[in-house]
Design an enzyme around this catalytic site. Structure first.
Site, mmCIF file in Angstrom:
data_model
loop_
_atom_site.group_PDB
_atom_site.id
_atom_site.type_symbol
_atom_site.label_atom_id
_atom_site.label_comp_id
_atom_site.label_asym_id
_atom_site.label_seq_id
_atom_site.Cartn_x
_atom_site.Cartn_y
_atom_site.Cartn_z
ATOM 1 C CB SER A 142 -0.926 0.026 1.215
ATOM 2 O OG SER A 142 -1.783 -1.073 1.203
ATOM 3 C CG HIS A 172 -2.042 3.518 4.441
ATOM 4 N ND1 HIS A 172 -3.082 3.108 5.251
ATOM 5 C CD2 HIS A 172 -1.742 2.436 3.673
ATOM 6 C CE1 HIS A 172 -3.406 1.865 4.978
ATOM 7 N NE2 HIS A 172 -2.594 1.434 4.026
#
Length: 265
Positions: free
Chosen positions: A133, A185
């Site tokens: 991610s 993230h």
């Protein structure tokens, strides 16, 4: 009617290869029953010299849902390979994917260092990150700057405006998947903006190959230094310590770790 999948694969060769690699690694992890503590990256393992985990953590997924979420988003973001007219394209995609894998991992570790050393939050010492991610969020961010009119397609039916996708996804995953790594993230988003705004620039085939060579050298050296591998066979040994806390990027489920925290990247 959309294009046949075969033609889409030909238009996104690098994206297709990365999805194939991540899927093959996921299959191997399932077959060998490998857990987060074997391949994930944490502050504690990094200071012990396990630098190879910056690479293994990025390409490893334990949960099938985690893998599907990340690869679905990555497939949509593969449009970067088709934007040669905007100065992007396949070469740009490969070069800056390499930069994002390394930079987002190092930035995440720097954030953990600050939280641990400056703010004395020991919880982050053993939080272990796995997942692609960080790179997915990086490409979302780059596209939101370079082509804000495009859409992020997820699972073939969910469509998000790319201009808002990085922060929408950051908030969404933090709420829906509490174990998702906010810091992981966020590091991908920061590196994405640094590339899109030109703070990280100048990559070409020569520098990309040089960086790849250094990554390979440090990878092998750290495997030997950390004692995690027998260089005669390059097989990772099982970790005998108690399980580490883990954070993943994107969504996913956690495999049981005794007394451990899990984070998804």
């Amino acid at each position: 009617m959309g294009k046949p999948l075969f033609y889409e694969i030909l238009e996104k060769p690098a994206t297709s290869c990365i999805i194939g690699i991540c899927s093959a690694i996921w299959f191997y992890i399932q077959k060998k029953n490998i857990g987060y503590s074997h391949v994930g990256l944490s502050y504690e393992t990094a200071i012990e010299g396990h630098y190879w985990r910056i690479i293994t953590s990025a390409f490893s997924h334990i949960s099938a849902i985690h893998l599907v979420f990340n690869m679905s988003a990555l497939w949509s973001l593969g449009v970067v390979e088709q934007l040669d007219h905007m100065g992007l394209g396949v070469g740009y995609y490969l070069q800056y994917t390499l930069v994002m894998v390394v930079s987002s991992g190092m930035l995440g570790l720097a954030m953990y260092h600050l939280l641990i050393q400056r703010f004395k939050i020991e919880y982050f010492r053993r939080v272990t990150v796995v997942g692609y991610s960080c790179v997915v969020f990086g490409w979302m961010t780059i596209l939101s700057v370079k082509q804000p009119s495009s859409k992020l397609e997820l699972f073939g039916f969910l469509s998000l405006p790319i201009s808002f996708a990085p922060f929408e996804s950051l908030i969404f995953t933090s709420i829906i998947v509490p174990q998702a790594s906010f810091i992981g993230h966020l590091s991908g988003i920061i590196v994405g903006y640094a590339i899109a705004w030109g703070f990280i620039h100048g990559m070409n085939s020569y520098w990309a190959l040089s960086l790849l060579g250094w990554i390979a050298l440090v990878f092998v050296w750290s495997l030997k230094k950390s004692g995690a591998v027998d260089l005669n066979f390059l097989e990772i040994e099982s970790v005998t310590e108690p399980s580490l806390p883990v954070r993943f990027l994107a969504s996913g489920s956690r495999r049981t770790l005794s007394n451990g925290n899990v984070g998804i990247v």
